[in-house]
Design an enzyme around this catalytic site. Structure first.
Site, PDB file in Angstrom:
ATOM      1  N   THR A 299      -1.965  -7.100  -1.689  1.00  0.00           N
ATOM      2  CA  THR A 299      -0.549  -6.744  -1.746  1.00  0.00           C
ATOM      3  C   THR A 299       0.258  -8.001  -2.061  1.00  0.00           C
ATOM      4  O   THR A 299      -0.232  -9.121  -1.891  1.00  0.00           O
ATOM      5  CB  THR A 299      -0.089  -6.172  -0.405  1.00  0.00           C
ATOM      6  OG1 THR A 299      -0.251  -7.183   0.607  1.00  0.00           O
ATOM      7  CG2 THR A 299      -0.902  -4.941  -0.022  1.00  0.00           C
TER       8      THR A 299
ATOM      9  N   ILE B 168      -6.476  -6.292   1.084  1.00  0.00           N
ATOM     10  CA  ILE B 168      -5.870  -5.709  -0.104  1.00  0.00           C
ATOM     11  C   ILE B 168      -4.854  -6.701  -0.656  1.00  0.00           C
ATOM     12  O   ILE B 168      -4.043  -7.250   0.093  1.00  0.00           O
ATOM     13  CB  ILE B 168      -5.183  -4.369   0.218  1.00  0.00           C
ATOM     14  CG1 ILE B 168      -6.188  -3.368   0.812  1.00  0.00           C
ATOM     15  CG2 ILE B 168      -4.518  -3.793  -1.024  1.00  0.00           C
ATOM     16  CD1 ILE B 168      -7.330  -2.984  -0.109  1.00  0.00           C
TER      17      ILE B 168
ATOM     18  N   TYR C 180      -3.419  -5.892  17.361  1.00  0.00           N
ATOM     19  CA  TYR C 180      -3.519  -5.182  16.073  1.00  0.00           C
ATOM     20  C   TYR C 180      -4.820  -4.392  16.006  1.00  0.00           C
ATOM     21  O   TYR C 180      -4.833  -3.197  15.678  1.00  0.00           O
ATOM     22  CB  TYR C 180      -3.433  -6.176  14.926  1.00  0.00           C
ATOM     23  CG  TYR C 180      -3.489  -5.528  13.566  1.00  0.00           C
ATOM     24  CD1 TYR C 180      -2.363  -4.915  13.023  1.00  0.00           C
ATOM     25  CD2 TYR C 180      -4.665  -5.517  12.816  1.00  0.00           C
ATOM     26  CE1 TYR C 180      -2.406  -4.313  11.776  1.00  0.00           C
ATOM     27  CE2 TYR C 180      -4.719  -4.917  11.573  1.00  0.00           C
ATOM     28  CZ  TYR C 180      -3.585  -4.311  11.050  1.00  0.00           C
ATOM     29  OH  TYR C 180      -3.640  -3.712   9.822  1.00  0.00           O
TER      30      TYR C 180
ATOM     31  N   ILE D  16       0.821  -1.203   0.000  1.00  0.00           N
ATOM     32  CA  ILE D  16       0.000   0.000   0.000  1.00  0.00           C
ATOM     33  C   ILE D  16       0.859   1.259   0.000  1.00  0.00           C
ATOM     34  O   ILE D  16       0.579   2.221  -0.731  1.00  0.00           O
ATOM     35  CB  ILE D  16      -0.942  -0.011   1.224  1.00  0.00           C
ATOM     36  CG1 ILE D  16      -2.043  -1.067   1.025  1.00  0.00           C
ATOM     37  CG2 ILE D  16      -1.544   1.358   1.477  1.00  0.00           C
ATOM     38  CD1 ILE D  16      -2.864  -1.330   2.271  1.00  0.00           C
TER      39      ILE D  16
END
Length: 269
Positions: free
Chosen positions: A193, A191, A158, A18
């Site tokens: 990635t 996402i 997290y 990202i």
């Protein structure tokens, strides 16, 4: 003219995924970009690619767990390009082996993630804001996560660290808005990635896609263009917000995907 023409942007965690996508997009739209990453060779390689394609970028080392390293990155940006207009606090860590449920989580891992994922946002903003005030304003953008808005079986630290980022974003926006400084967050869902595709089996990626409202998973550019919008003057009346970029994954009643599958089976029979 680009959408962020001649703005100076520091992107942390910018050597891959990202952060890299965001740095490339910002540079294509006219920004002078500093890519800061623990993987300094990756940061320099990314900057060289941007420069070769006609942009302006530098790659430097950053340890987001160390206050002095963050200050050094801000100082480098200002000393090299004269100011800082955009700070993209993008660094984030997770560890699925240690960041577990509340009973079993490694408490040292809790402290590490709070330090890197949340405190780095505070420290980066702390050192960038005085320069932004001198420049007449700026835009701070923080990478949060959809983990900030929903519970999970693991990743307690997290999720908590990213929830803190969401609220810290509001506090920064409230405290420095009168100085023409905006602060917003981006909360990615899954996402694709390189790291996600490398570490997640196709079957797991398909599970995420099944529960999306949209029929596909996200790409790094989906976050990059959101960052570009928040960095640009197009978003000049938006502050304190966290934009959820997650394909509608958390939009619906969680049972709707299974209900639709059931209705389809009834129709076919």
């Amino acid at each position: 003219m680009g959408r962020v023409q001649d703005k100076v942007a520091l992107v942390t965690g910018g050597a891959s995924g990202i952060g890299l996508s965001s740095a490339i997009i910002l540079a294509k739209e006219g920004a002078k970009v500093v890519i800061a990453d623990f993987n300094v060779e990756g940061a320099k390689e990314a900057a060289e690619k941007i420069n070769a394609e006609g942009g302006t970028a530098s790659g430097i080392f950053l340890d987001a767990g160390q206050e002095q390293s963050i200050k050094d990155a801000i100082d480098y940006t200002v000393n090299t390009y004269g100011t800082i207009n955009v700070l993209y606090n993008n660094v984030g860590l997770t560890n699925l082996q240690k960041d577990l449920d509340v009973v079993n989580i490694d408490l040292d891992e809790w402290d590490r993630l709070m330090n890197v994922n949340t405190k780095s946002v505070l420290i980066g903003s702390r050192y960038a804001i005085p320069h932004m005030i001198k420049a007449g304003g700026g835009s701070i953008i923080n990478t949060a996560s959809m983990a900030a808005f929903a519970g999970d079986a693991i990743r307690s630290a997290y999720g908590a660290s990213k929830a803190a980022v969401v609220n810290l974003t509001r506090y920064i926006a409230a405290q420095y808005g009168k100085d023409h400084i905006r602060c917003n967050g981006v909360a990615p869902g899954l996402i694709l990635t390189p790291a996600a595709e490398r570490n997640m089996p196709p079957a797991v990626l398909d599970i995420f896609k099944k529960f999306n409202a949209l029929p596909y998973n996200g790409e790094p550019e989906d976050i990059g263009y959101t960052v570009l919008f928040l960095a640009s003057d197009e978003s000049k009346y938006i502050t304190g917000q966290t934009i959820q970029v997650e394909g509608g994954h958390y939009l619906s009643n969680p049972s709707i995907a299974d209900f639709n599958a059931y209705m389809e089976s009834v129709k076919n029979n």
